[in-house]
Design an enzyme around this catalytic site. Structure first.
Site, PDB file in Angstrom:
ATOM      1  N   ASP A  16       4.834  -5.599  -5.976  1.00 49.42           N
ATOM      2  CA  ASP A  16       3.870  -4.738  -6.674  1.00 49.42           C
ATOM      3  C   ASP A  16       3.227  -5.473  -7.855  1.00 49.42           C
ATOM      4  O   ASP A  16       3.831  -6.368  -8.439  1.00 49.42           O
ATOM      5  CB  ASP A  16       4.590  -3.470  -7.174  1.00 49.42           C
ATOM      6  N   GLY A  17       2.003  -5.080  -8.179  1.00 44.54           N
ATOM      7  CA  GLY A  17       1.338  -5.625  -9.363  1.00 44.54           C
ATOM      8  C   GLY A  17       0.174  -6.552  -9.074  1.00 44.54           C
ATOM      9  O   GLY A  17      -0.402  -7.132 -10.012  1.00 44.54           O
ATOM     10  N   GLY A  19      -2.833  -5.747  -8.070  1.00 43.05           N
ATOM     11  CA  GLY A  19      -4.059  -5.169  -8.632  1.00 43.05           C
ATOM     12  C   GLY A  19      -4.127  -5.410 -10.133  1.00 43.05           C
ATOM     13  O   GLY A  19      -5.168  -5.820 -10.675  1.00 43.05           O
ATOM     14  N   ARG A  29      -9.733  -6.678  -7.200  1.00 44.52           N
ATOM     15  CA  ARG A  29      -8.321  -6.494  -6.850  1.00 44.52           C
ATOM     16  C   ARG A  29      -7.885  -7.382  -5.691  1.00 44.52           C
ATOM     17  O   ARG A  29      -6.738  -7.855  -5.659  1.00 44.52           O
ATOM     18  CB  ARG A  29      -8.056  -5.011  -6.521  1.00 44.52           C
ATOM     19  N   HIS A  33      -4.389  -9.729  -4.492  1.00 48.19           N
ATOM     20  CA  HIS A  33      -3.657  -9.736  -3.219  1.00 48.19           C
ATOM     21  C   HIS A  33      -3.608 -11.161  -2.646  1.00 48.19           C
ATOM     22  O   HIS A  33      -2.587 -11.579  -2.099  1.00 48.19           O
ATOM     23  CB  HIS A  33      -4.321  -8.789  -2.218  1.00 48.19           C
ATOM     24  N   SER A  61       1.901   0.136   2.647  1.00 48.56           N
ATOM     25  CA  SER A  61       2.644   1.373   2.928  1.00 48.56           C
ATOM     26  C   SER A  61       1.785   2.352   3.726  1.00 48.56           C
ATOM     27  O   SER A  61       0.561   2.216   3.789  1.00 48.56           O
ATOM     28  CB  SER A  61       3.086   2.019   1.615  1.00 48.56           C
ATOM     29  N   THR A  62       2.456   3.358   4.288  1.00 50.49           N
ATOM     30  CA  THR A  62       1.712   4.404   5.011  1.00 50.49           C
ATOM     31  C   THR A  62       0.809   5.186   4.057  1.00 50.49           C
ATOM     32  O   THR A  62      -0.109   5.864   4.500  1.00 50.49           O
ATOM     33  CB  THR A  62       2.682   5.376   5.719  1.00 50.49           C
ATOM     34  N   ASN A  64      -0.833   3.589   1.517  1.00 52.85           N
ATOM     35  CA  ASN A  64      -1.867   2.686   0.986  1.00 52.85           C
ATOM     36  C   ASN A  64      -3.244   2.878   1.645  1.00 52.85           C
ATOM     37  O   ASN A  64      -4.254   2.391   1.122  1.00 52.85           O
ATOM     38  CB  ASN A  64      -1.439   1.215   1.082  1.00 52.85           C
ATOM     39  N   ARG A 183      10.576   2.832  -8.948  1.00 49.77           N
ATOM     40  CA  ARG A 183      10.622   3.798  -7.840  1.00 49.77           C
ATOM     41  C   ARG A 183      10.594   3.043  -6.513  1.00 49.77           C
ATOM     42  O   ARG A 183      10.229   1.875  -6.452  1.00 49.77           O
ATOM     43  CB  ARG A 183       9.455   4.782  -7.920  1.00 49.77           C
ATOM     44  N   GLU A 196      21.515  -2.518  -4.117  1.00 49.89           N
ATOM     45  CA  GLU A 196      21.421  -2.684  -5.570  1.00 49.89           C
ATOM     46  C   GLU A 196      19.945  -2.871  -5.921  1.00 49.89           C
ATOM     47  O   GLU A 196      19.235  -3.617  -5.243  1.00 49.89           O
ATOM     48  CB  GLU A 196      22.222  -3.915  -6.025  1.00 49.89           C
TER      49      GLU A 196
HETATM   50  C1  IPE Z   1       4.271   0.113  -2.937  1.00 47.93           C
HETATM   51  O1  IPE Z   1       3.414  -0.124  -3.988  1.00 47.93           O
HETATM   52  C2  IPE Z   1       3.698  -0.435  -1.659  1.00 47.93           C
HETATM   53  C3  IPE Z   1       3.626  -1.874  -1.567  1.00 47.93           C
HETATM   54  C4  IPE Z   1       4.053  -2.741  -2.443  1.00 47.93           C
HETATM   55  C5  IPE Z   1       3.053  -2.389  -0.346  1.00 47.93           C
HETATM   56  P1  IPE Z   1       2.338   0.946  -4.459  1.00 47.93           P
HETATM   57  O2  IPE Z   1       1.587   0.310  -5.555  1.00 47.93           O
HETATM   58  O3  IPE Z   1       1.554   1.433  -3.298  1.00 47.93           O
HETATM   59  O4  IPE Z   1       3.264   2.148  -4.974  1.00 47.93           O
HETATM   60  P2  IPE Z   1       2.938   3.279  -6.040  1.00 47.93           P
HETATM   61  O5  IPE Z   1       1.646   3.903  -5.607  1.00 47.93           O
HETATM   62  O6  IPE Z   1       2.819   2.619  -7.378  1.00 47.93           O
HETATM   63  O7  IPE Z   1       4.113   4.183  -5.972  1.00 47.93           O
HETATM   64  C1  IPE Z   2       0.939  -4.289  -4.381  1.00 47.62           C
HETATM   65  O1  IPE Z   2       0.074  -4.426  -5.438  1.00 47.62           O
HETATM   66  C2  IPE Z   2       0.299  -4.595  -3.054  1.00 47.62           C
HETATM   67  C3  IPE Z   2      -0.005  -3.406  -2.249  1.00 47.62           C
HETATM   68  C4  IPE Z   2       0.351  -2.194  -2.534  1.00 47.62           C
HETATM   69  C5  IPE Z   2      -0.783  -3.610  -1.044  1.00 47.62           C
HETATM   70  P1  IPE Z   2      -0.826  -3.245  -5.972  1.00 47.62           P
HETATM   71  O2  IPE Z   2      -2.166  -3.359  -5.318  1.00 47.62           O
HETATM   72  O3  IPE Z   2      -0.149  -1.945  -5.785  1.00 47.62           O
HETATM   73  O4  IPE Z   2      -0.937  -3.612  -7.502  1.00 47.62           O
HETATM   74  P2  IPE Z   2      -1.031  -2.601  -8.714  1.00 47.62           P
HETATM   75  O5  IPE Z   2       0.146  -1.690  -8.655  1.00 47.62           O
HETATM   76  O6  IPE Z   2      -2.336  -1.860  -8.546  1.00 47.62           O
HETATM   77  O7  IPE Z   2      -1.022  -3.481  -9.918  1.00 47.62           O
HETATM   78 MG    MG Z   3       1.071  -0.874  -7.027  1.00 50.57          MG
END
Ligand code: IPE
Ligand code: IPE
Ligand code: MG
Length: 232
Positions: A16-17, A19, A29, A33, A61-62, A64, A183, A196
């Site tokens: 995550d992160g 974006g 964004r 990726h 994710s489902t 996304n 989460r 863990e």
């Molecule tokens: C979880 O991240 C899905 C992936 C890393 C692929 P999200 O960014 O979609 O999750 P939320 O929306 O913060 O819970």
């Molecule tokens: C995780 O990064 C990758 C995917 C969910 C596809 P994010 O795109 O969720 O990045 P943030 O949470 O917006 O920083």
């Molecule tokens: Mg995210």
């Protein structure tokens, strides 16, 4: 990291992160990726070197699909291109590729690239790498329950475990989430029951080998009780 037995056998990562990494730099964004994909390549090969047997990563994710169409389209083409470009490196490094998720709902070119990766590497004996894509823990359990109804068997835990997307994989010992969020966001809900959890503050594109070793070290200090008492 000498005592191999205290290494987690299976690590799951919620990457995550991406974006936020891009937004901090005023970039689109999708650039985040793209950078995250480079991180994944490094971390996968490093995890293999360290002796991790299985690595499962959450790529899409489902939920996304709710993102803007240009981000979703950009991610699909990025992952398709990566699946094509990386196959040779995966195979050379003895990586066995698997997928988890509702693959049949993905764009056809991506399905073909993934299938090719899975098929080409199916006899490899190195690290088992699972790309969780259009993956949801709830969807996975629903799909397992549908299969139980179809087969007309007793719905016990074993019946569900045997009908997950990759029933041959051991459950993850360690789940890492980057970018500070605490989460699961629908990742490995069934298999992660006793995993863990380690949360890293680093955004996924900034996550390094040292950060992985740090998460493994945190894991090694945990006392896993699995519902029993610590001293047996
Ligand atoms: C979880 O991240 C899905 C992936 C890393 C692929 P999200 O960014 O979609 O999750 P939320 O929306 O913060 O819970
Ligand atoms: C995780 O990064 C990758 C995917 C969910 C596809 P994010 O795109 O969720 O990045 P943030 O949470 O917006 O920083
Ligand atoms: Mg995210």
């Amino acid at each position: 990291m000498s005592e191999n037995e205290s290494l987690p056998k299976h690590i799951g990562i919620i990457m995550d992160g991406n974006g936020r990494w891009a937004e901090q730099r005023s970039l689109p964004r999708i650039m985040g990726h793209r950078e995250g994909y480079k991180t994944l390549r490094n971390i996968l090969l490093f995890a293999s070197d360290v002796g991790i047997k299985f690595l499962s990563v959450y790529a899409f994710s489902t939920e996304n699909w709710k993102r803007p169409k240009d981000e979703v389209d950009g991610l699909m083409s990025l992952i398709t291109q990566a699946a094509i470009d990386e196959l040779r490196v995966m195979h050379q490094n003895n990586v066995r590729v698997r997928t988890a998720g509702r693959i049949h709902e993905l764009p056809e070119s991506l399905q073909i690239a993934l299938e090719r990766g899975v098929e080409t590497t199916k006899n490899n004996s190195g690290i088992g790498f699972t790309l969780c894509i259009n993956y949801g823990g709830r969807a996975e359990i629903v799909d397992a329950v549908k299969s139980i109804l179809h087969d007309g068997v007793q719905p016990d835990e074993n019946a569900i475990s045997q009908r997950l997307y990759n029933p041959d994989l051991p459950e993850p010992d360690l789940l890492i989430r980057t970018a500070g969020e605490m989460r699961l966001s629908n990742f490995l809900l069934w298999q992660g029951a006793y995993a863990e959890l380690v949360v890293s503050q680093k955004l996924w594109p900034d996550f390094t080998k040292e950060d992985l070793l740090d998460a493994i070290q945190q894991y090694r200090l945990r006392i896993r009780k699995l519902g029993a008492l610590a001293n047996g």
